[in-house]
Design an enzyme around this catalytic site. Structure first.
Site, PDB file in Angstrom:
ATOM      1  N   SER A 120      57.535  78.388  13.420  1.00 18.76           N
ATOM      2  CA  SER A 120      57.866  77.163  14.151  1.00 18.76           C
ATOM      3  C   SER A 120      59.053  76.499  13.479  1.00 18.76           C
ATOM      4  CB  SER A 120      56.663  76.208  14.134  1.00 18.76           C
ATOM      5  OG  SER A 120      57.011  74.923  14.620  1.00 18.76           O
ATOM      6  N   TYR A 160      49.662  71.556   9.812  1.00 18.60           N
ATOM      7  CA  TYR A 160      50.343  72.490  10.712  1.00 18.60           C
ATOM      8  C   TYR A 160      51.710  72.884  10.155  1.00 18.60           C
ATOM      9  CZ  TYR A 160      52.791  74.314  14.788  1.00 18.60           C
ATOM     10  OH  TYR A 160      53.517  75.113  15.638  1.00 18.60           O
TER      11      TYR A 160
END
Length: 263
Positions: free
Chosen positions: A144, A157
């Site tokens: 990501s 995350y």
């Protein structure tokens, strides 16, 4: 040598929707066989049946929870028992929860680490030796843009995706010259069901498409790149974060992710 597509079998985790589904559809259209893994058995079976009928390929649906204890080892054992040889692995399954660490249930924290880090690492370690023995294979890890800077309000995350990025880059080097290719694809906000779990506050900027992410990943794989950032704007902001002073980079990320920015 082709490592994904016709004449190969690719395992895709998180395959029932979003980026995982887009990978599956692209590989099936290219004539590649598939092993599709996700928790949702009905959606997975329907997708496998549709891809097999549409493209004349073999698509095996494996309903499996990667958050369960020993999930990766159990999956690898099932593949072995059923005689399913994996030529390429797409580690797409993952989740994120928006909110401060102190306010999150412990289960949501550990689930992110288990799925995003532990199962991804174990499944790669279990399937990679076979690829190396055959001198053909590919590992695509979905990281990501959150991997490039600390991410207040999504600290777990962001940290898990930083792990995926670092792990993939190191693995890319370890596998040079072996016939196995490794790439980390780093999407920004993408139009997927991810935000049904993470919440809309986890999204910043326009959302790109899963097909665009797949395009970027496969192009990077063909070119032998260790890392690919999907989208020019995402690439610019991620590279900028790497050169900004640490406190500035954290403050910029914090302003983007602050829940109160939405009325």
């Amino acid at each position: 040598m082709r490592s994904i597509g016709r004449g190969t079998t690719t395992l895709v985790t998180g395959a029932s929707s979003g980026i995982g589904r887009a990978f599956a559809e692209r590989i099936a259209a290219d004539g590649g066989d598939l092993v599709l893994v996700a928790r949702s058995a009905d959606a997975l079976t329907a997708l496998a049946d549709d891809l097999a009928q549409t493209h004349g390929i073999r698509a095996v649906a494996v309903a499996h929870d990667l958050d369960a204890p020993g999930a990766a080892a159990a999956l690898a054992e099932r593949l072995h028992t059923e005689g399913l040889r994996i030529d390429a692995l797409i580690n797409n399954a993952g989740l994120g929860i928006h909110g401060d660490l102190a306010t999150q249930p412990l289960a949501s924290i550990t689930t992110q680490v288990t799925v995003n880090v532990t199962s991804l690492t174990e499944l790669t370690a279990l399937l990679l030796p076979g690829m190396l023995d055959r001198r053909r294979g590919a590992v695509v890890n979905v990281a990501s843009t959150a991997a490039f800077q600390p991410l207040p309000h999504m600290s777990v995350y962001g940290a898990t995706k930083a792990y995926v990025l670092s792990f993939s880059r190191a693995l890319w080097r370890e596998t040079r010259g072996t016939g196995v290719d490794v790439v980390a694809i780093c999407p920004g906000a993408t139009a997927t069901p991810f935000f049904a779990t993470a919440g809309d506050d986890a999204s910043f900027g326009p959302r790109r498409t899963p097909d665009g992410v797949v395009d970027s990943a496969l192009r990077g794989l063909r070119r032998g790149r260790p890392t690919v950032i999907d989208g020019a704007a995402n690439a610019f902001s991620s590279r900028l974060a790497a050169v900004l002073p640490e406190r500035v980079a954290i403050a910029v990320a914090e302003r983007a992710m602050r829940p109160s920015r939405r009325a």
